[in-house]
Scaffold this motif. Sequence first.
Motif, PDB file in Angstrom:
ATOM      1  N   ALA A   1       0.844  -1.188   0.000  1.00 19.34           N
ATOM      2  CA  ALA A   1       0.000   0.000   0.000  1.00 19.34           C
ATOM      3  C   ALA A   1       0.884   1.246   0.000  1.00 19.34           C
ATOM      4  O   ALA A   1       1.969   1.247   0.588  1.00 19.34           O
ATOM      5  N   ARG A   2       0.416   2.331  -0.640  1.00 19.32           N
ATOM      6  CA  ARG A   2       1.219   3.540  -0.774  1.00 19.32           C
ATOM      7  C   ARG A   2       0.511   4.750  -0.178  1.00 19.32           C
ATOM      8  O   ARG A   2      -0.720   4.859  -0.220  1.00 19.32           O
ATOM      9  N   LEU A   3       1.316   5.658   0.347  1.00 17.98           N
ATOM     10  CA  LEU A   3       0.798   6.910   0.879  1.00 17.98           C
ATOM     11  C   LEU A   3       0.802   7.960  -0.221  1.00 17.98           C
ATOM     12  O   LEU A   3       1.836   8.190  -0.871  1.00 17.98           O
TER      13      LEU A   3
ATOM     14  N   ASP B   1      -1.109  11.928  -1.698  1.00 16.54           N
ATOM     15  CA  ASP B   1      -1.872  13.112  -1.325  1.00 16.54           C
ATOM     16  C   ASP B   1      -3.155  13.160  -2.146  1.00 16.54           C
ATOM     17  O   ASP B   1      -3.491  12.197  -2.871  1.00 16.54           O
ATOM     18  N   GLY B   2      -3.882  14.254  -2.029  1.00 20.96           N
ATOM     19  CA  GLY B   2      -5.176  14.342  -2.709  1.00 20.96           C
ATOM     20  C   GLY B   2      -5.090  14.321  -4.218  1.00 20.96           C
ATOM     21  O   GLY B   2      -6.087  14.033  -4.889  1.00 20.96           O
ATOM     22  N   THR B   3      -3.903  14.592  -4.778  1.00 18.16           N
ATOM     23  CA  THR B   3      -3.735  14.556  -6.240  1.00 18.16           C
ATOM     24  C   THR B   3      -3.257  13.200  -6.722  1.00 18.16           C
ATOM     25  O   THR B   3      -3.128  12.981  -7.933  1.00 18.16           O
ATOM     26  N   GLY B   4      -2.949  12.298  -5.794  1.00 15.50           N
ATOM     27  CA  GLY B   4      -2.432  10.990  -6.159  1.00 15.50           C
ATOM     28  C   GLY B   4      -0.922  10.902  -6.150  1.00 15.50           C
ATOM     29  O   GLY B   4      -0.352   9.837  -6.423  1.00 15.50           O
ATOM     30  N   ALA B   5      -0.224  12.000  -5.821  1.00 13.41           N
ATOM     31  CA  ALA B   5       1.236  11.991  -5.784  1.00 13.41           C
ATOM     32  C   ALA B   5       1.725  11.274  -4.528  1.00 13.41           C
ATOM     33  O   ALA B   5       1.141  11.401  -3.452  1.00 13.41           O
ATOM     34  N   TYR B   6       2.821  10.526  -4.661  1.00 12.26           N
ATOM     35  CA  TYR B   6       3.391   9.808  -3.525  1.00 12.26           C
ATOM     36  C   TYR B   6       3.943  10.791  -2.500  1.00 12.26           C
ATOM     37  O   TYR B   6       4.663  11.732  -2.850  1.00 12.26           O
ATOM     38  N   LEU B   7       3.659  10.546  -1.229  1.00  7.14           N
ATOM     39  CA  LEU B   7       4.131  11.443  -0.181  1.00  7.14           C
ATOM     40  C   LEU B   7       5.618  11.316   0.078  1.00  7.14           C
ATOM     41  O   LEU B   7       6.283  12.282   0.439  1.00  7.14           O
ATOM     42  N   LEU B   8       6.163  10.115  -0.072  1.00  7.64           N
ATOM     43  CA  LEU B   8       7.560   9.884   0.288  1.00  7.64           C
ATOM     44  C   LEU B   8       8.437   9.504  -0.899  1.00  7.64           C
ATOM     45  O   LEU B   8       9.559   9.061  -0.716  1.00  7.64           O
ATOM     46  N   GLY B   9       7.940   9.676  -2.104  1.00  7.32           N
ATOM     47  CA  GLY B   9       8.758   9.394  -3.266  1.00  7.32           C
ATOM     48  C   GLY B   9       8.322   8.160  -4.023  1.00  7.32           C
ATOM     49  O   GLY B   9       7.483   7.377  -3.564  1.00  7.32           O
ATOM     50  N   GLU B  10       8.912   7.974  -5.196  1.00 11.34           N
ATOM     51  CA  GLU B  10       8.508   6.923  -6.123  1.00 11.34           C
ATOM     52  C   GLU B  10       9.018   5.532  -5.737  1.00 11.34           C
ATOM     53  O   GLU B  10       8.425   4.536  -6.130  1.00 11.34           O
ATOM     54  N   ASP B  11      10.129   5.446  -5.003  1.00 10.92           N
ATOM     55  CA  ASP B  11      10.723   4.138  -4.709  1.00 10.92           C
ATOM     56  C   ASP B  11       9.710   3.207  -4.050  1.00 10.92           C
ATOM     57  O   ASP B  11       8.911   3.624  -3.210  1.00 10.92           O
ATOM     58  N   ALA B  12       9.764   1.943  -4.413  1.00 14.70           N
ATOM     59  CA  ALA B  12       8.779   0.972  -3.933  1.00 14.70           C
ATOM     60  C   ALA B  12       8.791   0.836  -2.420  1.00 14.70           C
ATOM     61  O   ALA B  12       7.748   0.545  -1.812  1.00 14.70           O
TER      62      ALA B  12
ATOM     63  N   ASP C   1      -3.376   4.291   0.049  1.00 11.40           N
ATOM     64  CA  ASP C   1      -4.023   3.624  -1.080  1.00 11.40           C
ATOM     65  C   ASP C   1      -3.621   2.154  -1.108  1.00 11.40           C
ATOM     66  O   ASP C   1      -2.494   1.794  -1.440  1.00 11.40           O
ATOM     67  N   ALA C   2      -4.566   1.294  -0.728  1.00 13.97           N
ATOM     68  CA  ALA C   2      -4.331  -0.153  -0.740  1.00 13.97           C
ATOM     69  C   ALA C   2      -5.228  -0.840  -1.758  1.00 13.97           C
ATOM     70  O   ALA C   2      -5.409  -2.062  -1.710  1.00 13.97           O
ATOM     71  N   THR C   3      -5.797  -0.066  -2.669  1.00 12.45           N
ATOM     72  CA  THR C   3      -6.761  -0.637  -3.621  1.00 12.45           C
ATOM     73  C   THR C   3      -6.115  -1.661  -4.546  1.00 12.45           C
ATOM     74  O   THR C   3      -6.757  -2.648  -4.923  1.00 12.45           O
ATOM     75  N   LYS C   4      -4.845  -1.454  -4.898  1.00  9.36           N
ATOM     76  CA  LYS C   4      -4.154  -2.409  -5.765  1.00  9.36           C
ATOM     77  C   LYS C   4      -3.419  -3.462  -4.938  1.00  9.36           C
ATOM     78  O   LYS C   4      -3.433  -4.649  -5.293  1.00  9.36           O
ATOM     79  N   ALA C   5      -2.770  -3.045  -3.864  1.00  6.55           N
ATOM     80  CA  ALA C   5      -1.948  -3.972  -3.076  1.00  6.55           C
ATOM     81  C   ALA C   5      -2.783  -5.013  -2.346  1.00  6.55           C
ATOM     82  O   ALA C   5      -2.356  -6.152  -2.169  1.00  6.55           O
ATOM     83  N   VAL C   6      -3.989  -4.625  -1.908  1.00  7.47           N
ATOM     84  CA  VAL C   6      -4.849  -5.533  -1.146  1.00  7.47           C
ATOM     85  C   VAL C   6      -6.179  -5.753  -1.860  1.00  7.47           C
ATOM     86  O   VAL C   6      -6.612  -6.882  -2.071  1.00  7.47           O
TER      87      VAL C   6
ATOM     88  N   PRO D   1      -8.949   5.096  -1.513  1.00  8.32           N
ATOM     89  CA  PRO D   1      -7.867   5.318  -0.544  1.00  8.32           C
ATOM     90  C   PRO D   1      -8.433   5.718   0.814  1.00  8.32           C
ATOM     91  O   PRO D   1      -9.501   6.322   0.911  1.00  8.32           O
ATOM     92  N   ILE D   2      -7.699   5.373   1.872  1.00  8.16           N
ATOM     93  CA  ILE D   2      -8.130   5.627   3.242  1.00  8.16           C
ATOM     94  C   ILE D   2      -7.531   6.953   3.716  1.00  8.16           C
ATOM     95  O   ILE D   2      -6.296   7.111   3.701  1.00  8.16           O
ATOM     96  N   PRO D   3      -8.330   7.925   4.160  1.00 11.08           N
ATOM     97  CA  PRO D   3      -7.755   9.153   4.708  1.00 11.08           C
ATOM     98  C   PRO D   3      -7.042   8.844   6.025  1.00 11.08           C
ATOM     99  O   PRO D   3      -7.577   8.143   6.884  1.00 11.08           O
ATOM    100  N   VAL D   4      -5.813   9.353   6.181  1.00 15.27           N
ATOM    101  CA  VAL D   4      -5.030   9.024   7.370  1.00 15.27           C
ATOM    102  C   VAL D   4      -4.452  10.292   7.994  1.00 15.27           C
ATOM    103  O   VAL D   4      -4.313  11.330   7.346  1.00 15.27           O
ATOM    104  N   ALA D   5      -4.109  10.170   9.274  1.00 11.78           N
ATOM    105  CA  ALA D   5      -3.462  11.245  10.018  1.00 11.78           C
ATOM    106  C   ALA D   5      -2.507  10.616  11.027  1.00 11.78           C
ATOM    107  O   ALA D   5      -2.662   9.456  11.410  1.00 11.78           O
TER     108      ALA D   5
END
Length: 394
Positions: free
Chosen positions: A255-257, A259-270, A297-302, A328-332
């Motif tokens: 699963a990946r983190l 933002d609201g635009t779909g961009a990765y929060l911590l970078g592209e690396d797997a 976002d765990a829609t693909k991974a799970v 995707p699940i909103p998280v804080a």
Amino acid sequence: MARIRHEGPLIIGGGLAGLSAALEAAPAKALVVTPDLLLNACSSAWAQGGLAAALSPRDSAVLHAKDTEGAGAGLVEPEAARALTERGRETVEWLASLGAPFDRDEAGGFSVSLEAAHSLPRVARVGGDGAGRAILSAVVAAARASSHIEIWEDGRLRGLIQDADGRVRGALIERAGGRVDEVFAPAVVLATGGVGGLYEVTTNPSALRGEGLALAYGAGAEILDPEFVQFHPTAIDVGLDPAPLATEALRGEGARLIDGTGAYLLGEDADADLAPRDIVARAVHAARADGRGAFLDATKAVGEAFPHEFPAVFSACMRAGLDPRVSPIPVAAAAHYHMGGIVADDEGRTTVPGLYAIGECAATGVHGANRLASNSLLEAGAFGRRAGRAAAQE
């Protein structure tokens, strides 16, 4: 006020640490005091990920200790880390012998999963995300069946009793109806949990507010690193307190983190999202603070496997009107674990004679500034057992 003399350890707290100590105190009589029914108001029962231990052929206690030190931002005590990780397998096997239904692989061994900041899969799980309650349920059953354990499920710690030399000789326990009992014992073991209830949003039972820590400090116990509070990066952000938790194992499954635009929060690396929790939590907080939002976002991974792979997370999302299979699940970031606490060694001894501390209220040197995922249940079981044996000798 009743005055009671107990000939054995007085254990305050009925989570995994407290009950492990009580079980290992045998044949000494152990009195366990908890403010609610066992399994209630207890962080151990809420743990999702599992118990970290070197269980696979390519893993070792040395590698586990290295990862523990790496996550702790340079403040882990190496000897304490080794004392913990060397007891990983025996702790899992002990819990399994009590009936903890760990997931198994096809060969019958313990199935392990990957979590953040672990270099190898080493987290023993139960039903995907139900480890805490399943493990503690087995331990509770064993404690209730043990003739040497007495359990009060209506008692709150209100003070520690010390003699003229400062040695702890017992505790003041408030019972149902407001009566306060003086309970004298050769040793008092604090297993009172963390401080999450002091924070606006936490993943812990809100009743856990650090009373054990405060009373130990008042009795003269040394306190270590109280400023180090770990925020879990993926609390499910649906306006609840305590906040439901989206286990770190989801990111271990891919699963990946975003933002609201779909961009990765911590970078592209797997493996970018498998950084230590402090790094991930800061990224989640920053994305929310600047208005981008944070989502897991765990829609693909799970995806469609959610109901049986991660039933607790799936249930929490569905109750909030979210379907994590398709959205995707909103998280804080939410207050999750207190690395600081009452200074204690790996047998629970504090700097005050007669007083022991185990579990989250203790600071044993194994977590440093940032706890490695799933080391908390390991510490509770491994060091809780050792403290029970030591306290029984007082």
